[in-house]
Design an enzyme around this catalytic site. Structure first.
Site, PDB file in Angstrom:
ATOM      1  N   LYS A 112      17.818  -4.769  52.193  1.00  0.00           N
ATOM      2  CA  LYS A 112      16.863  -5.565  52.212  1.00  0.00           C
ATOM      3  C   LYS A 112      15.962  -5.290  54.189  1.00  0.00           C
ATOM      4  O   LYS A 112      15.142  -5.979  53.703  1.00  0.00           O
ATOM      5  CB  LYS A 112      17.435  -6.518  52.760  1.00  0.00           C
ATOM      6  CG  LYS A 112      17.822  -7.193  51.066  1.00  0.00           C
ATOM      7  CD  LYS A 112      18.765  -8.853  51.243  1.00  0.00           C
ATOM      8  CE  LYS A 112      18.742  -8.328  49.419  1.00  0.00           C
ATOM      9  NZ  LYS A 112      20.193  -8.400  49.147  1.00  0.00           N
TER      10      LYS A 112
HETATM   11  C1  LIG Z   1      20.566  -7.989  47.504  1.00  0.00           C
HETATM   12  C2  LIG Z   1      21.538  -7.286  47.276  1.00  0.00           C
HETATM   13  C3  LIG Z   1      21.468  -5.918  46.158  1.00  0.00           C
HETATM   14  C4  LIG Z   1      20.492  -7.055  45.258  1.00  0.00           C
HETATM   15  O1  LIG Z   1      18.825  -6.677  45.245  1.00  0.00           O
HETATM   16  P1  LIG Z   1      18.158  -7.556  43.845  1.00  0.00           P
HETATM   17  O2  LIG Z   1      17.145  -6.971  44.974  1.00  0.00           O
HETATM   18  O3  LIG Z   1      18.554  -8.492  44.277  1.00  0.00           O
HETATM   19  O4  LIG Z   1      18.254  -6.903  42.609  1.00  0.00           O
HETATM   20  C5  LIG Z   1      22.318  -5.233  46.025  1.00  0.00           C
HETATM   21  N1  LIG Z   1      22.932  -4.687  47.038  1.00  0.00           N
HETATM   22  C6  LIG Z   1      23.244  -5.159  48.030  1.00  0.00           C
HETATM   23  C7  LIG Z   1      23.698  -4.586  49.027  1.00  0.00           C
HETATM   24  C8  LIG Z   1      22.382  -6.408  48.346  1.00  0.00           C
HETATM   25  O5  LIG Z   1      22.311  -6.759  49.916  1.00  0.00           O
END
Ligand SMILES: *Cc1c(COP(=O)(O)O)cnc(C)c1O
Length: 463
Positions: A112
């Protein structure tokens, strides 16, 4: 480029307004009015670009020149200067078929950061330019809050308050949020669970007067700029492989919860990047798997898993895909979402499913399978996957052909989820940045799960 809503009831707007809007005012999601087409020649030209320059090229199709080139360049370069790897998202080859794109080299060791480091800078830029203050309010179960705080800390024109459930996020996630000392960050640790936090935020945003008085903006995974920022690494990964060998289409296996990261891949494919299959990897919370395989989109029972960032019942970005699946018919999307609200499910016919299958396959990976993958690749290749990434690898094993190339996204560093790694008797070394967190002072206010108390805190902080 104009921006519109998937439900069609919002006036067209430009890039910055779309960024500030987040959720569209008619309850839909913001999307570009058309998807730019990148020619083969252009794709060739882009192969040798750095991550940052590639991002600038891609964004130039979307920003309408609302941000002067030199400003955008500074925003992009500043955003990725906080990453620990000069490639930003380095690509590692595991074997003939399998590559891993490491998306975890940002401040919070999860993917993120890639979007939120940039969005923090962009919020600050817009606030300064418009001479207004932007106040961000959000609730988190862990990763999003940490990445958002790291994206905003210390920046001008912007403040952030994040609610998390008291002692119900992982220790590393808690420390990543609360060891931040900047004045523009407030951590509220609420004596309740994540749903309590979420509910409190929902009520505050529904209070239009309060929202306007304090210039509140949401953080969540539905901002279009977040989606667009994430398309960059699909292109980047593809080019790293295409530079050294003749490749046709490449598959991508993406650990997915809210359909955000994988929708970025759908967008990249629509722009012309030669993507074969988008492999949608989830865990036991498999609403998206059931959609792709059975044509039923309906929340199931909640499961606690080894990959908690994908423990999601309703995928907040799904509506974007629904728009394209329904040939950009916004009225139909509005009607389907309305029905979803009353009936709690959406059913798709064989024609829809055939269309879905042109782009997606899906796998809901079970806990034991996830642990087996971690164990196996550590033994066979000396590469340690975090449990989210391991779901991606398990889905790759099931769905990517023997002579196809696949890139799996490593969405988190294994150190962030050591509880699961320890279950397969692997002792990992922690990065210094994570070890050091344990010696730092924490800044957070623990509050009762009480609206009055919360409002008081916010009025003080956002005053
Ligand atoms: C948020 C997250 C996801 C999922 O991502 P999306 O965009 O909601 O599909 C997968 N792995 C990790 C480690 C995350 O923090």
């Amino acid at each position: 480029m104009d921006y519109i809503s998937t439900r069609g009831k919002v006036e067209k707007c430009g890039f910055i307004d779309a960024f500030l809007m987040g959720l569209a005012n008619d309850g839909g999601l913001v999307i570009p009015s058309e998807i730019p087409q990148i020619s083969e020649d252009k794709l060739k030209e882009w192969q040798s670009l750095s991550y940052q320059d590639l991002m600038l090229e891609i964004f130039s199709y979307y920003t309408n020149d609302e941000i002067p080139y030199e400003d955008l360049k500074k925003l992009v370069y500043d955003s990725y200067s906080t990453f620990r790897d000069p490639a930003v998202t380095p690509l590692k080859q595991i074997n003939e078929q399998l590559y891993v794109l490491e998306l975890f080299h940002g401040p919070t060791f999860a993917f993120k950061d890639v979007a939120l480091q940039f969005m923090g800078n962009l919020y600050s830029y817009v606030a300064t330019r418009r001479n207004e203050i932007i106040n961000i309010l959000g609730a988190t179960s862990g990763d999003t809050g940490a990445a958002a705080i790291q994206g905003v800390r210390g920046k001008e024109g912007i403040r952030i308050c994040i609610l998390h459930p008291h002692q119900k996020v992982s220790k590393v996630q808690e420390l990543q949020m609360t060891t931040v000392q900047d004045d523009n960050v407030l951590n509220l640790s609420v004596k309740g669970n994540f749903d309590d936090c979420q509910q409190a935020i929902k009520e505050l945003f529904a209070d239009i007067e309060f929202k306007q008085q304090y210039h509140l903006r949401a953080i969540n995974s539905i901002n279009f700029v977040r989606i667009l920022s994430q398309t960059v690494y699909y292109f980047y990964a593809y080019f790293q492989i295409a530079k050294k060998q003749n490749v046709g289409k490449i598959n991508f296996s993406v650990p997915t919860g809210n359909f955000g990261n994988i929708f970025s891949g759908y967008l990249a494919k629509q722009m012309g990047l030669p993507i074969g299959k988008l492999i949608l990897a989830t865990n036991e919370n498999n609403i998206l798997e059931r959609f792709v395989k059975e044509g039923i989109y309906m929340p199931g029972d909640f499961h606690s898993t080894y990959s908690p960032s994908m423990d999601i019942q309703i995928a907040s970005n799904f509506e974007r895909y629904l728009y394209y699946l329904n040939n950009k018919n916004a009225d139909k999307v509005a009607e389907i979402m309305n029905r979803f609200r009353t009936e709690g499910k959406i059913e798709f016919g064989p024609e829809d499913l055939a269309k879905v299958a042109q782009d997606f396959v899906a796998e809901g990976v079970q806990g034991q399978q996830c642990l087996n993958v971690i164990s196996k690749y550590d033994k066979d290749y000396g590469y340690l996957f975090d449990p989210h990434t391991a779901c991606g690898v398990a889905a790759y094993e099931t769905h990517s052909g023997k002579d196809e190339i696949c890139v799996v996204f490593a969405t988190a560093h294994p150190a962030k989820f050591n509880e699961s790694i320890a279950l397969v008797d692997i002792k990992q070394q922690f990065p210094a940045e994570i070890t050091q967190l344990f010696d730092k002072q924490q800044f957070q206010t623990v509050i009762d799960n009480d609206k009055q108390v919360l409002v008081q805190q916010l009025e003080q902080f956002f005053a």
